[in-house]
Design a protein around this motif. Structure first.
Motif, PDB file in Angstrom:
ATOM      1  N   MET A  60       0.808  -1.251   0.088  1.00  0.00           N
ATOM      2  CA  MET A  60       0.013  -0.140   0.060  1.00  0.00           C
ATOM      3  C   MET A  60       0.842   1.308   0.125  1.00  0.00           C
ATOM      4  N   GLY A  61       2.292   0.992   0.029  1.00  0.00           N
ATOM      5  CA  GLY A  61       3.229   2.441   0.122  1.00  0.00           C
ATOM      6  C   GLY A  61       4.378   2.266   0.922  1.00  0.00           C
ATOM      7  N   PRO A  62       4.336   1.967   2.367  1.00  0.00           N
ATOM      8  CA  PRO A  62       5.563   2.100   3.235  1.00  0.00           C
ATOM      9  C   PRO A  62       6.724   1.192   2.972  1.00  0.00           C
ATOM     10  N   GLU A  63       7.670   1.781   3.113  1.00  0.00           N
ATOM     11  CA  GLU A  63       9.016   0.695   2.709  1.00  0.00           C
ATOM     12  C   GLU A  63       9.222  -0.540   4.073  1.00  0.00           C
ATOM     13  N   ILE A  64       8.595   0.308   5.254  1.00  0.00           N
ATOM     14  CA  ILE A  64       8.877  -0.636   6.343  1.00  0.00           C
ATOM     15  C   ILE A  64       7.437  -0.579   7.080  1.00  0.00           C
ATOM     16  N   VAL A  65       7.256  -1.970   7.405  1.00  0.00           N
ATOM     17  CA  VAL A  65       6.020  -2.068   8.240  1.00  0.00           C
ATOM     18  C   VAL A  65       6.242  -3.013   9.561  1.00  0.00           C
ATOM     19  N   VAL A  66       5.705  -2.350  10.541  1.00  0.00           N
ATOM     20  CA  VAL A  66       5.820  -2.995  11.872  1.00  0.00           C
ATOM     21  C   VAL A  66       4.370  -3.302  12.347  1.00  0.00           C
ATOM     22  N   ILE A  67       4.384  -4.605  12.777  1.00  0.00           N
ATOM     23  CA  ILE A  67       3.049  -5.006  13.344  1.00  0.00           C
ATOM     24  C   ILE A  67       3.315  -5.208  14.849  1.00  0.00           C
ATOM     25  N   THR A  68       2.608  -4.591  15.879  1.00  0.00           N
ATOM     26  CA  THR A  68       2.857  -4.911  17.171  1.00  0.00           C
ATOM     27  C   THR A  68       1.777  -5.609  17.692  1.00  0.00           C
ATOM     28  N   SER A  69       1.921  -5.984  19.086  1.00  0.00           N
ATOM     29  CA  SER A  69       0.888  -6.804  19.916  1.00  0.00           C
ATOM     30  C   SER A  69       0.214  -8.010  19.169  1.00  0.00           C
ATOM     31  N   VAL A  70       1.230  -8.741  18.873  1.00  0.00           N
ATOM     32  CA  VAL A  70       0.692  -9.944  17.959  1.00  0.00           C
ATOM     33  C   VAL A  70       1.151 -11.024  19.011  1.00  0.00           C
ATOM     34  N   PRO A  71      -0.164 -11.548  19.771  1.00  0.00           N
ATOM     35  CA  PRO A  71      -0.038 -12.810  20.577  1.00  0.00           C
ATOM     36  C   PRO A  71       0.721 -14.116  19.969  1.00  0.00           C
ATOM     37  N   ASP A  72       1.887 -14.466  20.821  1.00  0.00           N
ATOM     38  CA  ASP A  72       2.645 -15.600  20.458  1.00  0.00           C
ATOM     39  C   ASP A  72       2.080 -16.987  20.433  1.00  0.00           C
ATOM     40  N   LEU A  73       1.884 -17.654  19.291  1.00  0.00           N
ATOM     41  CA  LEU A  73       1.127 -18.944  19.261  1.00  0.00           C
ATOM     42  C   LEU A  73       1.717 -19.956  20.175  1.00  0.00           C
ATOM     43  N   TYR A  74       3.047 -19.763  20.244  1.00  0.00           N
ATOM     44  CA  TYR A  74       3.882 -20.796  20.809  1.00  0.00           C
ATOM     45  C   TYR A  74       4.239 -20.767  22.228  1.00  0.00           C
ATOM     46  N   ILE A  75       4.752 -19.506  22.551  1.00  0.00           N
ATOM     47  CA  ILE A  75       5.030 -19.313  23.985  1.00  0.00           C
ATOM     48  C   ILE A  75       3.896 -18.523  24.653  1.00  0.00           C
ATOM     49  N   SER A  76       3.242 -19.083  25.477  1.00  0.00           N
ATOM     50  CA  SER A  76       2.249 -18.442  26.189  1.00  0.00           C
ATOM     51  C   SER A  76       2.632 -17.278  26.946  1.00  0.00           C
ATOM     52  N   ASP A  77       1.633 -16.347  27.131  1.00  0.00           N
ATOM     53  CA  ASP A  77       2.344 -14.863  27.866  1.00  0.00           C
ATOM     54  C   ASP A  77       3.183 -14.137  26.989  1.00  0.00           C
ATOM     55  N   ASN A  78       3.535 -14.473  25.628  1.00  0.00           N
ATOM     56  CA  ASN A  78       4.693 -13.622  25.061  1.00  0.00           C
ATOM     57  C   ASN A  78       3.665 -12.890  23.884  1.00  0.00           C
ATOM     58  N   ILE A  79       4.129 -11.639  23.710  1.00  0.00           N
ATOM     59  CA  ILE A  79       3.275 -10.707  22.701  1.00  0.00           C
ATOM     60  C   ILE A  79       4.738 -10.141  21.833  1.00  0.00           C
ATOM     61  N   ASP A  80       4.517 -10.517  20.439  1.00  0.00           N
ATOM     62  CA  ASP A  80       5.605 -10.501  19.483  1.00  0.00           C
ATOM     63  C   ASP A  80       5.312  -9.178  18.707  1.00  0.00           C
ATOM     64  N   VAL A  81       6.522  -8.570  18.177  1.00  0.00           N
ATOM     65  CA  VAL A  81       6.660  -7.500  17.303  1.00  0.00           C
ATOM     66  C   VAL A  81       7.345  -8.122  15.942  1.00  0.00           C
ATOM     67  N   PHE A  82       6.612  -7.729  14.708  1.00  0.00           N
ATOM     68  CA  PHE A  82       6.969  -8.338  13.743  1.00  0.00           C
ATOM     69  C   PHE A  82       7.144  -7.080  12.609  1.00  0.00           C
ATOM     70  N   ALA A  83       8.248  -7.450  11.827  1.00  0.00           N
ATOM     71  CA  ALA A  83       8.614  -6.104  10.857  1.00  0.00           C
ATOM     72  C   ALA A  83       9.090  -6.789   9.480  1.00  0.00           C
ATOM     73  N   TYR A  84       8.798  -5.813   8.746  1.00  0.00           N
ATOM     74  CA  TYR A  84       9.127  -6.112   6.953  1.00  0.00           C
ATOM     75  C   TYR A  84      10.046  -4.915   6.461  1.00  0.00           C
ATOM     76  N   ASP A  85      11.120  -5.138   5.953  1.00  0.00           N
ATOM     77  CA  ASP A  85      11.655  -3.805   5.287  1.00  0.00           C
ATOM     78  C   ASP A  85      11.854  -4.391   3.776  1.00  0.00           C
ATOM     79  N   LYS A  86      11.018  -3.660   3.149  1.00  0.00           N
ATOM     80  CA  LYS A  86      10.889  -4.091   1.598  1.00  0.00           C
ATOM     81  C   LYS A  86      12.299  -3.968   0.913  1.00  0.00           C
ATOM     82  N   GLU A  87      12.989  -2.896   1.012  1.00  0.00           N
ATOM     83  CA  GLU A  87      14.494  -2.732   0.283  1.00  0.00           C
ATOM     84  C   GLU A  87      15.073  -4.036   0.622  1.00  0.00           C
ATOM     85  N   SER A  88      15.320  -4.432   1.747  1.00  0.00           N
ATOM     86  CA  SER A  88      16.218  -5.612   1.883  1.00  0.00           C
ATOM     87  C   SER A  88      15.323  -7.073   1.796  1.00  0.00           C
TER      88      SER A  88
END
Ligand code: PXL
Length: 291
Positions: free
Chosen positions: A176-204
């Motif tokens: 949709m436009g941005p070079e870097i997308v960060v998604i926060t507050s993602v519950p971890d499916l495998y480690i209970s009580d963990n909340i993960d952050v994921f990021a994607y850098d289009k250039e690399s």
């Protein structure tokens, strides 16, 4: 010598109580050595999470004059950072702002503040989602939480989301436009009580994951804290994974400080106790490069 103090235009609300938006952004970024120029979108007596009868003044009608003055003064920003908007129409004003103040070397960060836990914040509706979709097209970096990412993509909020689905969301949002997308507050499916952050850098074409201990969402303002630390780190020369890791670690420290006292969670994390940790050396870094 090149002037060392960078400048950021912070387009957010001022909430008088509860350490969200500008009351978190200003101390964090100034502690990181960056000058914050606040551009208020609304003035509230408190943030909207955990409070019912807050007062709310929408500043949409004052924003053009405010911007035009800055234009006349010819301010050069190193970063334009927008967050909570007082009305959907403000997205158009911010698009004009970007048109005027964007340069080849500065960065535009949009935190599309709209909701959490699969729900809108009280003052937000579907109209805001449409406008936020326009706004993120002009951003270099966006930092939605999982709820906001699903709104932007027109998808349903699923709490138990697989890593492959998150990667697809990251790529779809970057298309949709941005070079870097960060998604926060993602519950971890495998480690209970963990909340993960994921990021994607289009250039690399790289995907990153930073795992963190569960952060109770009744601490408001953590999204603003997260994105402010991220921006401060990037402006100070950190790489994306180190900047992400610094943000996660800083929030974890703030929450650990808060647990030892009895302040209500709706007051936010105890920033005052941890601001001096913002420049901590990043030993024991805790990020993963995903396949
Ligand atoms: O932290 C995001 C935010 C910003 N501004 C206001 C809010 C919230 C989240 O609840 O209510 C006014």
């Amino acid at each position: 010598m090149k002037n060392p103090v960078k400048k950021i235009a912070a387009i957010h609300d001022l909430s008088g109580y509860g350490r969200a938006s500008l009351t978190a952004i200003i101390p964090i970024l100034s502690s990181m050595g960056i000058q914050v120029c606040p551009f208020p979108t609304a003035v509230l007596s408190s943030h909207t999470g955990g409070f019912k009868d807050f007062s709310f003044v929408d500043l949409t009608d004052s924003m053009e004059d405010y911007m035009n003055h800055w234009k006349k003064v010819d301010i050069k920003f190193d970063c334009i950072y927008s967050g909570f908007l007082g009305s959907a129409r403000q997205a158009d004003i911010i698009l004009d702002f970007i048109e005027v103040f964007k340069t080849d070397s500065n960065m535009v960060v949009v935190d599309p503040v709209m909701g959490d836990n699969g729900k809108f914040y009280t003052t937000i509706d579907e109209n805001m989602v449409h406008k936020m979709r326009d706004l993120i097209k002009k951003a270099d970096i966006i930092t939605p939480n999982l709820t906001e990412a699903t709104y932007l993509l027109g998808e349903e909020y699923i709490k138990n989301i697989e890593e492959d689905q998150i990667k697809k969301m990251l790529v779809d949002l970057s298309n949709m436009g941005p070079e870097i997308v960060v998604i926060t507050s993602v519950p971890d499916l495998y480690i209970s009580d963990n909340i993960d952050v994921f990021a994607y850098d289009k250039e690399s074409n790289k995907f990153w994951k930073i795992g963190g201990k569960y952060i109770p969402s009744d601490f408001p303002g953590t999204g603003d804290t997260f994105t402010s630390v991220l921006i401060g780190s990037l402006l100070n020369g950190d790489s994306l994974p180190i900047a992400l890791d610094r943000s996660v670690k800083f929030i974890a420290l703030g929450i650990r400080e808060s647990f030892g006292f009895t302040y209500p969670a709706r007051e936010g994390i105890l920033l005052e106790k941890v601001l001096d940790k913002l420049k901590m050396p990043m030993i024991n870094s805790n990020y993963e490069l995903l396949e």
